[in-house]
Design an enzyme around this catalytic site. Structure first.
Site, PDB file in Angstrom:
ATOM      1  N   CYS A   2       0.882  -1.250  -0.027  1.00 50.52           N
ATOM      2  CA  CYS A   2      -0.171  -0.075  -0.043  1.00 50.52           C
ATOM      3  C   CYS A   2       0.897   1.347  -0.014  1.00 50.52           C
ATOM      4  CB  CYS A   2      -0.829  -0.006   1.344  1.00 50.52           C
ATOM      5  SG  CYS A   2      -2.021  -1.143   1.483  1.00 50.52           S
ATOM      6  N   ARG A  27       3.400  -0.251  -5.261  1.00 49.68           N
ATOM      7  CA  ARG A  27       3.246  -0.866  -3.975  1.00 49.68           C
ATOM      8  C   ARG A  27       1.911  -1.492  -3.889  1.00 49.68           C
ATOM      9  NH1 ARG A  27       6.979   1.978  -0.302  1.00 49.68           N
ATOM     10  NH2 ARG A  27       5.803   1.268   1.439  1.00 49.68           N
ATOM     11  N   ASN A  98      -0.846   2.104   5.691  1.00 49.87           N
ATOM     12  CA  ASN A  98      -0.020   1.074   5.076  1.00 49.87           C
ATOM     13  C   ASN A  98       0.316   0.229   6.123  1.00 49.87           C
ATOM     14  OD1 ASN A  98       2.052  -0.358   3.642  1.00 49.87           O
ATOM     15  ND2 ASN A  98       3.565   1.347   4.059  1.00 49.87           N
ATOM     16  N   GLU A 486       5.744 -15.238 -12.008  1.00 49.85           N
ATOM     17  CA  GLU A 486       5.217 -13.938 -11.506  1.00 49.85           C
ATOM     18  C   GLU A 486       4.554 -13.232 -12.625  1.00 49.85           C
ATOM     19  OE1 GLU A 486       7.606 -10.987  -9.137  1.00 49.85           O
ATOM     20  OE2 GLU A 486       9.370 -11.805 -10.361  1.00 49.85           O
ATOM     21  N   HIS A 502      15.870 -37.262  -9.108  1.00 50.85           N
ATOM     22  CA  HIS A 502      15.377 -37.966  -7.876  1.00 50.85           C
ATOM     23  C   HIS A 502      13.897 -37.402  -7.681  1.00 50.85           C
ATOM     24  CE1 HIS A 502      19.434 -38.847  -6.466  1.00 50.85           C
ATOM     25  NE2 HIS A 502      19.566 -37.828  -6.947  1.00 50.85           N
TER      26      HIS A 502
HETATM   27  C1  F6R Z   1      10.667 -10.895  -7.854  1.00 51.12           C
HETATM   28  C2  F6R Z   1      10.611  -9.677  -6.609  1.00 51.12           C
HETATM   29  C3  F6R Z   1      10.520 -10.210  -5.348  1.00 51.12           C
HETATM   30  C4  F6R Z   1      11.500  -9.365  -4.620  1.00 51.12           C
HETATM   31  C5  F6R Z   1      11.265  -9.807  -2.853  1.00 51.12           C
HETATM   32  C6  F6R Z   1      12.149  -9.015  -2.102  1.00 51.12           C
HETATM   33  O1  F6R Z   1      10.588 -10.486  -9.105  1.00 51.12           O
HETATM   34  O2  F6R Z   1      10.711  -8.654  -6.972  1.00 51.12           O
HETATM   35  O3  F6R Z   1      10.520 -11.573  -5.258  1.00 51.12           O
HETATM   36  O4  F6R Z   1      12.784  -9.764  -4.786  1.00 51.12           O
HETATM   37  O5  F6R Z   1       9.747  -9.263  -2.619  1.00 51.12           O
HETATM   38  O6  F6R Z   1      12.100  -7.660  -2.262  1.00 51.12           O
HETATM   39  P1  F6R Z   1      12.999  -6.879  -1.638  1.00 51.12           P
HETATM   40  O7  F6R Z   1      14.383  -6.979  -2.500  1.00 51.12           O
HETATM   41  O8  F6R Z   1      12.573  -5.145  -1.884  1.00 51.12           O
HETATM   42  O9  F6R Z   1      13.460  -7.038  -0.221  1.00 51.12           O
END
Ligand code: F6R
Length: 607
Positions: A2, A27, A98, A486, A502
């Site tokens: 958020c 966000r 947020n 994703e 495996h």
């Molecule tokens: C995948 C992706 C997420 C972030 C994860 C950590 O493309 O962007 O898996 O890598 O949410 O986010 P940070 O690096 O901001 O801690």
């Protein structure tokens, strides 16, 4: 997740709030809403889905007023709907939030007993109603907001706006970041400074537990104990043009294409003037002090840690434990003396990673963070923060931050190797020379865009895709699978190629593409044997290798992609490009929302 914004301005607030929210849409984008005070009257507009729906609504149903708050939502409590959208309003108060209010059920029951009625499923409505209850009991708006904040458990950033108050905002930070922007006779609030970039570059970050009372001409900040405090005002180097797509169809495409430049910038930052040694920011690190390393992160950043484990162990001969932050924080691992803890995070605000860091504070000998956002909580709470210098990353799927994380971690592993006497100064200079070739190699890998686009068209028809790699290519296989699933929503898994037999080999059939990352390195023959096992079972293989690799192993494979030759050690950084472009083009072929994939948000500030 958020994003929240607030403004006490001299112009109409609605367009300013929408522009600021646009910059926070990474966000969350389940719903968006704004509230303003116009001629003393509080009103709001909210819409489900992306911000554009709110903008459309405002065209037909505008909202006047020069004071306001806004919100873009990533749903936690309650489905995405107009009713559950922020701002939440209760009597004379509107709130944007947020984070998560952990004790909202208790507060809700107590308020219900007093006769307050709830109309949403959100935790945030409780905040608004609690504040209303204090105002009903006779408190002034500011006091009511402070009492409300004191009653809340959990992680939150909040901004309150009040009926009848054209010149008052109350903001609070506990666990979720919040910045105050200073204008000329105007004041702004934002979940991060990017939101405020078009309005001001003068920013004050609230500290943990801070609350602020804002008018157009004054900013008063109080700490958790209620004592008034001064927080530093900083000038943020925030070039607002940097969050444009610069001619690309998507932010993700732009960010993939930026990698040669940002990696060159990261190398410039860390290499000494003669390019023969590495300079770490103050206070530096002495690797002789450590017997082991623990690395913790989430998602893509975790795969960067996984790759770095190979570098630290092979080059510096130091044992490395890695874990995902959401597991690490609750597993309460014993921490041996002389442990260096490294936390990797693009945003620097990921709740699990931050909690893991806090667990390690006082237990590890030193805490290092590898971050993109230099002002983030994770950076500020570590002993030394190593910037990755990727620039603003807007696409929800991390690309350039990953390769910059890898670059900085490779440099750190080289530095550790030298400091621990496992690598000579000459060898270091040689390795740094090789790293210097990376931006040029990345540019050549980006030239494969069309080839990868064609391959991805075929991949987009698949239901499942497997990624294989061995050694340092194994974490990249995991990252390739994460990237694909994703943004294209195709089921994908990454496996260590030797592990396939495996169990996972049962998945192989002629409909399941298997993407093999295999530069012609010391492990190449082993990986090729595993690839043959796949092909022997009718699997269709896409082999991503270099000229030499393809010369010896292309027979019978479905498709090939020829990568430039790259020094073995740094191959994961180069091979990130095809992993990212395959995901990107497959998603485009499928017509998914590349920059804002469903159910996701860029910065995960909730558990
Ligand atoms: C995948 C992706 C997420 C972030 C994860 C950590 O493309 O962007 O898996 O890598 O949410 O986010 P940070 O690096 O901001 O801690």
């Amino acid at each position: 997740m958020c994003g929240i914004v607030g403004v006490l301005g001299n112009h109409e607030a609605a367009p300013i709030l929408v522009e600021a929210l646009k910059r926070l849409e990474y966000r969350g984008y389940d719903s968006a809403g704004i509230a303003t005070v116009s001629n003393g009257t509080l009103d709001r507009r909210r819409a489900v889905g992306k911000l554009v729906n709110l903008s459309d609504l405002l065209v037909h149903n505008p909202l006047a007023g020069k004071s306001g708050i806004g919100h873009t939502r990533w749903a936690t409590h309650g489905a995405p709907s107009v009713t559950n959208a922020h701002p939440h309003k209760a009597g004379p108060v509107a709130v944007v939030h947020n984070g998560i209010i952990e004790n909202f059920r208790e507060l809700r029951s107590a308020l219900a007993e007093k006769g307050y009625h709830f109309s949403t499923e959100t935790d945030t409505e409780t905040v608004a109603l609690l504040c209303q209850s204090f105002i009903d009991a006779g408190d002034a708006p500011q006091d009511a907001a402070f009492k409300t904040i004191d009653a809340l458990d959990g992680a939150f950033a909040l901004c309150f706006l009040f009926d009848g108050e054209n010149d008052l905002l109350v903001a609070a930070r506990k666990g979720s970041p919040l910045a105050i922007g200073h204008g000329k006779g105007e004041v702004f609030v934002g979940s991060d400074a990017i939101a405020l970039a078009p309005m001001t570059d003068q920013v004050t970050y609230l500290d943990e537990g801070d609350r602020a009372v804002l008018t157009r001409t004054s900013v008063e900040i109080f700490d958790y104990s209620g004592a008034q405090v001064q927080r530093e005002r900083r000038t943020i180097a925030m070039d607002s043009a940097r969050i444009e797509k610069a001619g690309h169809k998507h932010f993700m495409a732009k960010e993939i294409a930026e990698q040669p430049t940002v990696i060159a910038e990261a190398l410039n930052y860390y290499l000494s003037a003669d390019e023969k040694s590495i300079t770490l920011p103050d206070p530096g690190l002495d690797f002789a002090e450590f017997d082991r390393i623990i690395m913790v992160a989430c998602g893509t950043a975790y795969y960067a840690c996984y790759t770095a484990k190979y570098w630290f162990e092979q080059l510096a001969r130091i044992p490395v434990e890695i874990d995902v932050a959401s597991e690490f924080r609750y597993r309460e691992p014993p921490v041996a003396e002389k442990t260096l803890a490294i936390f990797v995070s693009q945003s620097g605000e990921t709740a699990d990673t931050l909690a893991a860091l806090r667990y390690m504070a006082g237990k590890a000998s030193r805490i290092v963070s590898v971050v993109n956002v230099a002002e983030s909580s994770i950076a500020r709470e570590s002993d030394i923060a190593l910037p990755i210098l990727a620039g603003v990353e807007v696409g929800v799927a991390s690309t350039k931050a990953f390769s910059c994380q890898l670059t900085v971690l490779a440099l750190l592993a080289l530095e550790a190797a030298v400091q621990r006497g496992k690598m000579s100064a000459e060898d270091l200079a040689e390795q740094l020379g090789k790293l210097r070739t990376l931006p040029g190699l990345l540019t050549r890998a980006l030239d494969l865009d069309e080839v990868l686009n064609a391959v991805s068209n075929d991949l987009s028809e698949s239901r499942d895709v497997l990624f294989l790699g061995r050694g340092m290519m194994y974490p990249l296989a995991l990252e390739g699978a994460l990237k694909l699933k994703e943004i294209s929503y195709i089921h994908a898994e990454g496996y260590a190629s030797g592990e396939l037999k495996h169990g996972p080999i049962a998945l192989i059939d002629s409909h399941t593409p298997v993407i093999v990352f295999a530069p012609h390195d010391a492990l190449f023959d082993k990986t090729v044997s595993n690839m043959q096992e796949v092909m022997a079972r009718g699997g269709k293989v896409l082999l991503v290798s270099d000229k030499k690799g393809l010369e010896v192993a292309s027979d019978g494979v479905w498709q090939t992609v020829q990568m430039p030759d790259v020094p073995d050690l740094f191959a994961p950084i180069l091979y990130a490009i095809p992993a990212q472009l395959i995901a990107y083009h497959t998603a485009v072929a499928k017509g998914t929302d590349v920059d804002q994939p469903r159910n996701l948000a860029k910065s995960v500030t909730v558990e």
